[in-house]
Design a protein around this motif. Structure first.
Motif, PDB file in Angstrom:
ATOM      1  N   ARG A 148       5.048   3.281  -2.627  1.00  0.00           N
ATOM      2  CA  ARG A 148       3.814   1.931  -2.487  1.00  0.00           C
ATOM      3  C   ARG A 148       4.776   0.845  -2.415  1.00  0.00           C
ATOM      4  O   ARG A 148       4.535  -0.270  -1.453  1.00  0.00           O
ATOM      5  CB  ARG A 148       3.477   2.131  -4.032  1.00  0.00           C
ATOM      6  CG  ARG A 148       2.659   2.482  -4.099  1.00  0.00           C
ATOM      7  CD  ARG A 148       1.748   1.819  -5.381  1.00  0.00           C
ATOM      8  NE  ARG A 148       0.108   2.127  -6.046  1.00  0.00           N
ATOM      9  CZ  ARG A 148       0.320   3.878  -6.939  1.00  0.00           C
ATOM     10  NH1 ARG A 148       0.930   4.267  -7.048  1.00  0.00           N
ATOM     11  NH2 ARG A 148      -0.937   4.082  -6.585  1.00  0.00           N
ATOM     12  N   ASP A 149       6.157   1.274  -1.918  1.00  0.00           N
ATOM     13  CA  ASP A 149       7.523  -0.133  -1.123  1.00  0.00           C
ATOM     14  C   ASP A 149       6.813   0.529   0.377  1.00  0.00           C
ATOM     15  O   ASP A 149       8.583  -0.473   0.387  1.00  0.00           O
ATOM     16  CB  ASP A 149       8.757  -0.179  -2.477  1.00  0.00           C
ATOM     17  CG  ASP A 149       8.890   1.359  -2.094  1.00  0.00           C
ATOM     18  OD1 ASP A 149       8.405   2.245  -1.802  1.00  0.00           O
ATOM     19  OD2 ASP A 149      10.322   0.758  -2.397  1.00  0.00           O
ATOM     20  N   ILE A 150       5.677   1.103   1.018  1.00  0.00           N
ATOM     21  CA  ILE A 150       6.443   1.293   2.234  1.00  0.00           C
ATOM     22  C   ILE A 150       5.159   0.364   2.714  1.00  0.00           C
ATOM     23  O   ILE A 150       4.212  -0.072   2.356  1.00  0.00           O
ATOM     24  CB  ILE A 150       6.322   2.406   2.823  1.00  0.00           C
ATOM     25  CG1 ILE A 150       6.721   2.581   3.841  1.00  0.00           C
ATOM     26  CG2 ILE A 150       5.120   3.184   2.196  1.00  0.00           C
ATOM     27  CD1 ILE A 150       6.849   4.634   3.920  1.00  0.00           C
TER      28      ILE A 150
ATOM     29  N   ARG B 266      -0.815   6.052  -1.380  1.00  0.00           N
ATOM     30  CA  ARG B 266      -1.464   5.463  -2.163  1.00  0.00           C
ATOM     31  C   ARG B 266      -1.801   4.443  -2.419  1.00  0.00           C
ATOM     32  O   ARG B 266      -1.406   3.535  -0.545  1.00  0.00           O
ATOM     33  CB  ARG B 266      -0.177   5.059  -2.655  1.00  0.00           C
ATOM     34  CG  ARG B 266       1.040   6.081  -3.695  1.00  0.00           C
ATOM     35  CD  ARG B 266       0.771   7.078  -4.151  1.00  0.00           C
ATOM     36  NE  ARG B 266       1.049   8.686  -4.652  1.00  0.00           N
ATOM     37  CZ  ARG B 266       1.211   9.439  -5.791  1.00  0.00           C
ATOM     38  NH1 ARG B 266       1.038   8.739  -7.240  1.00  0.00           N
ATOM     39  NH2 ARG B 266       1.492  10.464  -5.692  1.00  0.00           N
ATOM     40  N   ILE B 267      -2.440   3.847  -3.210  1.00  0.00           N
ATOM     41  CA  ILE B 267      -2.885   2.480  -2.872  1.00  0.00           C
ATOM     42  C   ILE B 267      -3.652   1.798  -4.454  1.00  0.00           C
ATOM     43  O   ILE B 267      -2.827   2.241  -5.195  1.00  0.00           O
ATOM     44  CB  ILE B 267      -4.600   2.755  -2.851  1.00  0.00           C
ATOM     45  CG1 ILE B 267      -5.746   3.426  -4.068  1.00  0.00           C
ATOM     46  CG2 ILE B 267      -5.472   3.123  -1.473  1.00  0.00           C
ATOM     47  CD1 ILE B 267      -7.006   3.150  -3.608  1.00  0.00           C
ATOM     48  N   GLY B 268      -2.906   0.335  -4.099  1.00  0.00           N
ATOM     49  CA  GLY B 268      -3.134  -0.334  -5.862  1.00  0.00           C
ATOM     50  C   GLY B 268      -2.110  -0.410  -6.201  1.00  0.00           C
ATOM     51  O   GLY B 268      -1.262   0.058  -5.300  1.00  0.00           O
TER      52      GLY B 268
ATOM     53  N   GLU C 202      -0.526  -3.736  -4.761  1.00  0.00           N
ATOM     54  CA  GLU C 202       0.987  -3.605  -5.272  1.00  0.00           C
ATOM     55  C   GLU C 202       1.655  -5.028  -4.346  1.00  0.00           C
ATOM     56  O   GLU C 202       2.943  -4.841  -4.832  1.00  0.00           O
ATOM     57  CB  GLU C 202       2.176  -1.989  -4.053  1.00  0.00           C
ATOM     58  CG  GLU C 202       3.468  -1.845  -3.563  1.00  0.00           C
ATOM     59  CD  GLU C 202       3.763  -2.136  -5.566  1.00  0.00           C
ATOM     60  OE1 GLU C 202       5.120  -1.537  -6.364  1.00  0.00           O
ATOM     61  OE2 GLU C 202       3.050  -1.368  -6.116  1.00  0.00           O
ATOM     62  N   TRP C 203       1.686  -5.445  -3.356  1.00  0.00           N
ATOM     63  CA  TRP C 203       0.974  -7.178  -2.620  1.00  0.00           C
ATOM     64  C   TRP C 203       0.023  -7.101  -2.278  1.00  0.00           C
ATOM     65  O   TRP C 203      -0.708  -6.610  -1.707  1.00  0.00           O
ATOM     66  CB  TRP C 203       2.024  -6.755  -2.104  1.00  0.00           C
ATOM     67  CG  TRP C 203       2.184  -6.330  -0.104  1.00  0.00           C
ATOM     68  CD1 TRP C 203       1.540  -6.897   0.536  1.00  0.00           C
ATOM     69  CD2 TRP C 203       2.902  -5.118  -0.674  1.00  0.00           C
ATOM     70  NE1 TRP C 203       1.341  -5.923   1.305  1.00  0.00           N
ATOM     71  CE2 TRP C 203       2.046  -4.828   1.400  1.00  0.00           C
ATOM     72  CE3 TRP C 203       3.853  -4.836  -0.726  1.00  0.00           C
ATOM     73  CZ2 TRP C 203       3.090  -3.557   1.931  1.00  0.00           C
ATOM     74  CZ3 TRP C 203       4.938  -3.297   0.099  1.00  0.00           C
ATOM     75  CH2 TRP C 203       4.245  -3.106   1.076  1.00  0.00           C
ATOM     76  N   PRO C 204      -0.675  -8.488  -1.944  1.00  0.00           N
ATOM     77  CA  PRO C 204      -1.649  -8.657  -2.069  1.00  0.00           C
ATOM     78  C   PRO C 204      -2.301  -8.430  -0.398  1.00  0.00           C
ATOM     79  O   PRO C 204      -1.546  -8.378   0.194  1.00  0.00           O
ATOM     80  CB  PRO C 204      -1.694 -10.033  -1.819  1.00  0.00           C
ATOM     81  CG  PRO C 204      -0.614 -10.528  -3.105  1.00  0.00           C
ATOM     82  CD  PRO C 204      -0.181  -9.111  -2.880  1.00  0.00           C
TER      83      PRO C 204
END
Length: 368
Positions: free
Chosen positions: A121-123, A147-149, A158-160
């Motif tokens: 998710r950090d991508i 991944r979502i959310g 994960e970020w807006p």
């Protein structure tokens, strides 16, 4: 043929189990990853006492009696430990009979379509699309999951704006014949999950995994009933009673048991059969390249209701450093978007002796 000893070889992340009989036959299995050293203790304290001295071919019997003997412990750790015994005994039997495990279960070796499963998710959406496209060009994947959310995110991303950006970015990056799947990891309330689900449908996403907190079946059911997209889930569920409810009430459209979390092949086959009788496909959870993915490959070659593909993690040592050096040779070659179950006896793998030498060792033995 009686079980003489049960050994564990473990670190924090991985625990391999070796079973030896009174005839010196041996088989290898694995408990579920993560806090595997804790599960190893459960193997010796709450599984081995009921298995030592028992028939090594009586796998189904052992999987029935151990939860009864330990009925005060109905949760995940006992099932994870049981899975280590179950999978080791299947390997042992396969080696004795000269058959792969899938054949013991009524299936055949062969190819399985895989989807490339991202854990990140950090991508950024752009970087994710680029790396998945590169993997498609290299390995021929015809499906990907991203991944979502945010994980258990209480409706937060994960970020807006990440979800709203990554979904159309991915759809634009791939041709229509590439299936796209998403995993929300228990992020949303039913209302938000339905809103996101309609957005996914509009962008050609075909698989919507764990939209609501997985333990709230009623919430997931609302989402399943409201959407056309396949709503999927079940990876965390380890109770056969809960699985019966999930299937009977059609909480999801596609079931996703995890062989290691659920407690091995016998129990996962039971769940797959229940789903087959209800007309539901089974696309198991197998989110790393320890033995769980190999177990799942054999399962998919044996059940009557396999889903469209095998979950195949695309994350390497940078994300899962503990995956490095587990096996003498990897069973996970992808060619033309497919993995292969070979006809080698048992699981057809050899655990790396160097990894075993670095592990924490313990043995439980039958009394003479």
């Amino acid at each position: 043929m009686k079980i003489r000893s049960i050994e564990t070889f473990t670190n924090e992340f991985v625990c391999f189990v070796r079973v030896t009989t009174d005839t010196n036959a041996q088989g290898w299995g694995q408990v579920a990853p993560y806090y595997a050293d804790i599960t190893a203790e459960v193997v010796h304290r709450q599984v081995a006492p009921y298995a030592l001295g028992q028939d090594a071919f009586g796998i189904a019997h052992l999987m029935d009696i151990i939860p009864e003997r330990e009925h005060k412990f109905p949760g995940s750790y006992l099932r994870r430990a049981m899975g280590g015994l179950d999978t080791a005994l299947f390997d042992l039997r396969g080696k004795l009979e000269g058959k792969p495990v899938c054949e013991l279960l009524g299936g055949t070796p062969g190819r399985i379509r895989a989807y490339g499963s991202s854990m990140k998710r950090d991508i950024t959406p752009t970087d994710e699309a680029v790396r998945l496209k590169r993997l498609q060009d290299e390995f021929g994947f015809t499906a990907f999951k991203f991944r979502i959310g945010a994980e258990c995110g209480r409706n937060q991303d994960e970020w807006p704006g990440r979800t709203e950006e990554i979904v159309p970015t991915m759809r634009k990056a791939f041709a229509d014949d590439t299936a796209l799947l998403v995993d929300a990891n228990s992020c949303y309330s039913p209302e938000k999950a339905i809103e996101i689900g309609r957005f996914l449908q509009d962008n050609g996403i075909s698989h919507y995994e764990e939209p609501c907190p997985y333990w709230h079946y009623d919430q997931t059911k609302q989402v399943t009933d409201a959407l056309e997209i396949d709503v999927t889930g079940g990876e965390q569920d380890c109770s056969l009673v809960d699985w019966k409810r999930m299937i009977d009430e059609r909480i999801v459209d596609v079931i996703q048991p995890d062989v290691c979390y659920l407690g091995g092949m016998v129990r996962t086959m039971k769940v797959a059969r229940m789903a087959h009788e209800a007309g539901l496909p089974c696309t198991p959870h197998s989110a790393n390249l320890s033995l769980v993915t190999l177990f799942t490959m054999h399962l998919l070659r044996a059940i009557p209701n396999p889903g469209k593909y095998l979950e195949f993690s695309i994350e390497g040592e940078d994300y899962y450093p503990w995956q490095d050096g587990l096996f003498v040779s990897s069973p996970y070659d992808i060619e033309d978007g497919h993995a292969v179950v070979t006809d080698a006896p048992g699981w057809g793998i050899e655990i790396n002796p160097e990894w075993l030498a670095r592990s924490t060792y313990k043995i439980s033995e039958a009394q003479a």
